[in-house]
Design a protein around this motif. Sequence first.
Motif, PDB file in Angstrom:
ATOM      1  N   PHE A 233       0.842  -1.184   0.000  1.00 45.73           N
ATOM      2  CA  PHE A 233       0.000   0.000   0.000  1.00 45.73           C
ATOM      3  C   PHE A 233       0.885   1.245   0.000  1.00 45.73           C
ATOM      4  CE2 PHE A 233      -2.363  -3.301   2.174  1.00 45.73           C
ATOM      5  CZ  PHE A 233      -3.671  -3.163   1.732  1.00 45.73           C
ATOM      6  N   THR A 234       0.454   2.285  -0.704  1.00 47.60           N
ATOM      7  CA  THR A 234       1.066   3.612  -0.568  1.00 47.60           C
ATOM      8  C   THR A 234      -0.064   4.604  -0.360  1.00 47.60           C
ATOM      9  OG1 THR A 234       1.016   4.019  -2.957  1.00 47.60           O
ATOM     10  CG2 THR A 234       3.014   3.043  -2.053  1.00 47.60           C
ATOM     11  N   ALA A 235       0.079   5.458   0.627  1.00 51.21           N
ATOM     12  CA  ALA A 235      -1.014   6.378   0.945  1.00 51.21           C
ATOM     13  C   ALA A 235      -0.490   7.564   1.728  1.00 51.21           C
ATOM     14  CB  ALA A 235      -2.099   5.657   1.751  1.00 51.21           C
ATOM     15  N   ALA A 236      -1.259   8.644   1.685  1.00 53.37           N
ATOM     16  CA  ALA A 236      -1.023   9.768   2.575  1.00 53.37           C
ATOM     17  C   ALA A 236      -1.616   9.434   3.941  1.00 53.37           C
ATOM     18  CB  ALA A 236      -1.669  11.032   2.005  1.00 53.37           C
ATOM     19  N   ARG A 237      -1.403  10.291   4.898  1.00 55.96           N
ATOM     20  CA  ARG A 237      -2.120  10.135   6.161  1.00 55.96           C
ATOM     21  C   ARG A 237      -3.604  10.464   5.944  1.00 55.96           C
ATOM     22  NH1 ARG A 237       2.785  12.552   7.932  1.00 55.96           N
ATOM     23  NH2 ARG A 237       1.877  14.633   7.818  1.00 55.96           N
ATOM     24  N   ASN A 238      -4.457   9.845   6.738  1.00 56.05           N
ATOM     25  CA  ASN A 238      -5.899  10.080   6.667  1.00 56.05           C
ATOM     26  C   ASN A 238      -6.453   9.728   5.280  1.00 56.05           C
ATOM     27  OD1 ASN A 238      -8.371  10.867   7.878  1.00 56.05           O
ATOM     28  ND2 ASN A 238      -8.278  12.846   6.833  1.00 56.05           N
ATOM     29  N   GLU A 239      -5.999   8.604   4.739  1.00 55.52           N
ATOM     30  CA  GLU A 239      -6.454   8.176   3.421  1.00 55.52           C
ATOM     31  C   GLU A 239      -6.853   6.707   3.460  1.00 55.52           C
ATOM     32  OE1 GLU A 239      -5.038   8.064  -1.293  1.00 55.52           O
ATOM     33  OE2 GLU A 239      -3.582   8.550   0.270  1.00 55.52           O
ATOM     34  N   TYR A 240      -7.879   6.367   2.678  1.00 58.03           N
ATOM     35  CA  TYR A 240      -8.257   4.976   2.465  1.00 58.03           C
ATOM     36  C   TYR A 240      -7.500   4.451   1.242  1.00 58.03           C
ATOM     37  CZ  TYR A 240     -12.327   5.625   5.558  1.00 58.03           C
ATOM     38  OH  TYR A 240     -13.155   5.865   6.619  1.00 58.03           O
ATOM     39  N   GLU A 241      -7.000   3.235   1.350  1.00 60.44           N
ATOM     40  CA  GLU A 241      -6.334   2.615   0.204  1.00 60.44           C
ATOM     41  C   GLU A 241      -6.666   1.125   0.219  1.00 60.44           C
ATOM     42  OE1 GLU A 241      -4.053   2.974  -3.305  1.00 60.44           O
ATOM     43  OE2 GLU A 241      -5.093   4.396  -2.004  1.00 60.44           O
ATOM     44  N   SER A 242      -6.922   0.566  -0.971  1.00 58.73           N
ATOM     45  CA  SER A 242      -7.422  -0.803  -1.050  1.00 58.73           C
ATOM     46  C   SER A 242      -6.567  -1.678  -1.957  1.00 58.73           C
ATOM     47  CB  SER A 242      -8.864  -0.811  -1.570  1.00 58.73           C
ATOM     48  OG  SER A 242      -9.725  -0.111  -0.700  1.00 58.73           O
ATOM     49  N   LEU A 243      -6.643  -2.979  -1.714  1.00 61.10           N
ATOM     50  CA  LEU A 243      -6.101  -4.018  -2.571  1.00 61.10           C
ATOM     51  C   LEU A 243      -7.086  -5.181  -2.564  1.00 61.10           C
ATOM     52  CD1 LEU A 243      -2.303  -4.230  -1.577  1.00 61.10           C
ATOM     53  CD2 LEU A 243      -3.224  -3.465  -3.773  1.00 61.10           C
ATOM     54  N   GLN A 244      -6.883  -6.107  -3.473  1.00 60.01           N
ATOM     55  CA  GLN A 244      -7.680  -7.325  -3.469  1.00 60.01           C
ATOM     56  C   GLN A 244      -6.775  -8.512  -3.152  1.00 60.01           C
ATOM     57  OE1 GLN A 244     -11.072  -7.327  -6.612  1.00 60.01           O
ATOM     58  NE2 GLN A 244      -9.383  -6.225  -7.561  1.00 60.01           N
ATOM     59  N   LEU A 245      -7.220  -9.328  -2.219  1.00 57.00           N
ATOM     60  CA  LEU A 245      -6.547 -10.578  -1.901  1.00 57.00           C
ATOM     61  C   LEU A 245      -7.468 -11.698  -2.381  1.00 57.00           C
ATOM     62  CD1 LEU A 245      -4.287 -12.205  -0.571  1.00 57.00           C
ATOM     63  CD2 LEU A 245      -5.515 -12.007   1.598  1.00 57.00           C
ATOM     64  N   VAL A 246      -7.017 -12.454  -3.364  1.00 51.61           N
ATOM     65  CA  VAL A 246      -7.855 -13.467  -3.994  1.00 51.61           C
ATOM     66  C   VAL A 246      -7.489 -14.842  -3.445  1.00 51.61           C
ATOM     67  CG1 VAL A 246      -8.675 -14.434  -6.162  1.00 51.61           C
ATOM     68  CG2 VAL A 246      -7.939 -12.043  -6.063  1.00 51.61           C
ATOM     69  N   VAL A 247      -8.480 -15.517  -2.889  1.00 48.56           N
ATOM     70  CA  VAL A 247      -8.309 -16.870  -2.369  1.00 48.56           C
ATOM     71  C   VAL A 247      -8.749 -17.842  -3.467  1.00 48.56           C
ATOM     72  CG1 VAL A 247      -8.877 -18.473  -0.515  1.00 48.56           C
ATOM     73  CG2 VAL A 247      -8.821 -16.008  -0.059  1.00 48.56           C
ATOM     74  N   GLU A 248      -7.834 -18.682  -3.933  1.00 51.32           N
ATOM     75  CA  GLU A 248      -8.100 -19.575  -5.057  1.00 51.32           C
ATOM     76  C   GLU A 248      -8.110 -21.036  -4.601  1.00 51.32           C
ATOM     77  OE1 GLU A 248      -6.048 -16.884  -8.585  1.00 51.32           O
ATOM     78  OE2 GLU A 248      -4.913 -18.554  -7.707  1.00 51.32           O
ATOM     79  N   ALA A 249      -9.026 -21.817  -5.156  1.00 52.35           N
ATOM     80  CA  ALA A 249      -9.158 -23.236  -4.815  1.00 52.35           C
ATOM     81  C   ALA A 249      -9.089 -24.079  -6.088  1.00 52.35           C
ATOM     82  CB  ALA A 249     -10.463 -23.474  -4.067  1.00 52.35           C
ATOM     83  N   PRO A 250      -7.906 -24.229  -6.662  1.00 51.36           N
ATOM     84  CA  PRO A 250      -7.806 -24.967  -7.930  1.00 51.36           C
ATOM     85  C   PRO A 250      -7.960 -26.482  -7.781  1.00 51.36           C
ATOM     86  CG  PRO A 250      -5.898 -23.526  -7.545  1.00 51.36           C
ATOM     87  CD  PRO A 250      -6.627 -23.664  -6.266  1.00 51.36           C
ATOM     88  N   TRP A 251      -7.824 -27.006  -6.551  1.00 45.93           N
ATOM     89  CA  TRP A 251      -7.733 -28.459  -6.407  1.00 45.93           C
ATOM     90  C   TRP A 251      -8.833 -29.072  -5.545  1.00 45.93           C
ATOM     91  CZ3 TRP A 251      -3.286 -25.433  -4.955  1.00 45.93           C
ATOM     92  CH2 TRP A 251      -2.456 -25.149  -6.064  1.00 45.93           C
ATOM     93  N   ARG A 252      -9.333 -28.332  -4.556  1.00 46.24           N
ATOM     94  CA  ARG A 252     -10.384 -28.888  -3.692  1.00 46.24           C
ATOM     95  C   ARG A 252     -11.105 -27.739  -2.999  1.00 46.24           C
ATOM     96  NH1 ARG A 252      -5.415 -29.710  -1.880  1.00 46.24           N
ATOM     97  NH2 ARG A 252      -5.388 -31.670  -3.019  1.00 46.24           N
ATOM     98  N   GLU A 253     -12.298 -28.020  -2.510  1.00 44.79           N
ATOM     99  CA  GLU A 253     -13.066 -26.990  -1.802  1.00 44.79           C
ATOM    100  C   GLU A 253     -12.300 -26.505  -0.575  1.00 44.79           C
ATOM    101  OE1 GLU A 253     -17.549 -27.235  -1.186  1.00 44.79           O
ATOM    102  OE2 GLU A 253     -16.819 -27.589   0.855  1.00 44.79           O
ATOM    103  N   LEU A 254     -12.487 -25.227  -0.277  1.00 45.64           N
ATOM    104  CA  LEU A 254     -11.751 -24.613   0.829  1.00 45.64           C
ATOM    105  C   LEU A 254     -12.713 -23.828   1.715  1.00 45.64           C
ATOM    106  CD1 LEU A 254      -8.979 -23.710   2.126  1.00 45.64           C
ATOM    107  CD2 LEU A 254      -9.131 -21.710   0.617  1.00 45.64           C
TER     108      LEU A 254
END
Length: 739
Positions: A233-254
């Motif tokens: 993340f890069t941000a100023a003070r008093n700022e909202y900043e977002s990313l996406q964390l993707v959980v992948e299940a290529p082999w079995r249910e999780l």
Amino acid sequence: MKSASAVLLSLVVGGMTLSSLGADSIANGGFEDTATPGVGSPFAGWSFNGRFEYGDYAIKLSDQSHAGRYACEIASRKKGRAGIASSPVTIAGGAGIEVVFWVKTKDARGGRVFLNFEGSPGDGWAGKDLPIGTYGWTQFHQKAVVPVGKTGEPQSVVLYFYTTCEGAVWLDDVSIQPVDAKTVDVARAASREPAAISEPANSHGYRLTVVSPLEKIFRGDDYGTTPKTQLEFTAARNEYESLQLVVEAPWRELGVKEVQFSELKGPNGSVVPASAFRWDREEYVTTTVNPPYFAERGMASYPDPLVPAGPFVVGKLSRQPLWITLKTPTDCPPGEYSGTVTVIPEKQEATELPVKVTIWDFALTNRTHLRTLTWLTEDNLRQWYGLDNSPAGEQKLQQAMRNYQDCLLDHRLGPGGEVVPNMRPNSEGKFDFRRVDEILQHLIDRGMNAFIMATAPNLERAKEKTYSAPFVQEFTHRVAAFGDHLKQKGWQDLAYVYVYDEAPRSAWPEVKRIDEAIRAAAPEARILQCLNQPEGVRELTGFADVFDVYVAQYHKSGVASSQKRGAEVWLAVCAYPIDRPNFFLEYPTLDMRVAPWISWKYRANGFEYWSANAWGVNMKGSGDKWPKVPWVANAFRNYNGDGYLLYPGADLKPLSSIRLEALRDGLEDYEYLWTLDSLLRHAVEKRVGGSAVAGAWALLILDGLVKPNGSSSLEPGDYVAYRRQLAEAIVALKAAMKP
């Protein structure tokens, strides 16, 4: 099993049975016939448009063919989108088909090259993404089953080949061939499951990857080869900043129990608490109608609602994106901070990823300097939550309104379109403003910077032809009294009178009449006029004080000349026009973020969006509501996502959306521009010069990012890089101005 002859009979062209395969199945599929040019194209049977999304592409007759004399070449002069379409092919519903074609490319980068199936079944009912870069003639195949229409009539299928890349693309020898529908993997085509991948020896049984917030994650896309495993993340003070964390299940249910953040440790023992993070689970909305605009993926499931944190399950061969948001403290020292995020599954081993945060040496103010306005409809909240007119129902309604208003203001989007209750004078002609003051005080304290004090209605919707004399008298009396009160409170600069929404040409004389009446009764009141027809700006200049025009109509309307004469200009997006940027579900997330940048470029005073909660048919019926039943994406006509940025949540609370988060990011980008501009003006006063000042002035023009002609970069990375340049310029300028 259907016989070969039966398969052949299921495909008809122009109402006649296809008797031979190959390029003849598509009119001029080999691009040899140039005697009768098509629409925008030198090739008979093909139409071409090279100016989608502000692009400029040329179509050429090329002698670099795969076979025969000629091929079709599409070359980029300015990146956007171009497409070439075949003549329609009439095919029976339920028929299996295979499209075969040859493509080569040179320096095709920065976008996509793809085949889109269009025509009467809709735009994007099937398709295929193609490689980009540089490669020689390569044959591609794509099978599909033609959808069965409601009436059972044959479908009119069009093949549309698109490029959104720079560089050049060649196309040749296009054909449609009949195949047995049973040989087409319809289930995978419909669900768009990713292709299976091998599980590595050191696997935890699932994968995690970090993705930009400007990229939409589709569950059916194939898995990438190298997951990114650090959150930065890069941000100023008093700022909202977002990313996406993707959980992948290529082999079995999780099954995932929770996601935990550590505190962040920074310079000289400083700490950002773990509570500065929050995560939401992205939900999907499936579109069920073809919109009147281009949607690259056609009808599909699009990520948008953000559901609060909690346990979740990821099915095998699926993925679940999480929206991670950091709110930087207002008083933390600048520098590098580090910590971790841990995904804790039900059964598998937990995975810890590093988190790196760079905090710039400046803070964003709570005040948003671009005026923002949307309409939050109270009646829709009442209907959704089933609230009656009893005292208890009214109390819950007011709590719901406050929850929704606060959420919008947390995203720097002011809910000022519908905040003033209907007021009636007492027997002495005076008004009681106590309830109004209570509402406005809370909202202004939270950051609302514009509101509608009174609205002269759209006469057509009210089924009236003129504003009656009693209405004009009552309306102007209320505006004058309210204006005087606001002046005493010091809020008059935030208030606007809204007149005849989207006034058509026939209503302009009546608009002038009510404007003149308002001006006579309350000379200081500011009249805001939203227009659909650009020429209305010229007609109503001198009557309205503020012109609210759609982003795509800024240049068409000539509103810049009204700006020079002192008028305020606001920008807006809506169902009409459909030009980008717009807030439809299918449009790139970048569209929401870029709107404030365009507002800065054109020195607009404000930005308006017509509704935050126009949920339409989703509110109807007394049975189950979303999420127990699917959300209807086209709540307003056939425009998917138009008219709502919030979803109804439990306990009278709203759920945010990816689109609203992206708009907030854009509004905070605007604050970077405002901060730099403010510092530069201060530098002029203090007579500070040097390279830091000269370079900073150039940055504010946004050259190369937002063009003077109304177009803007379509590359998300361009805005991320420019934001960093702005931050670096702010930090350098602050240092240069220190005593």
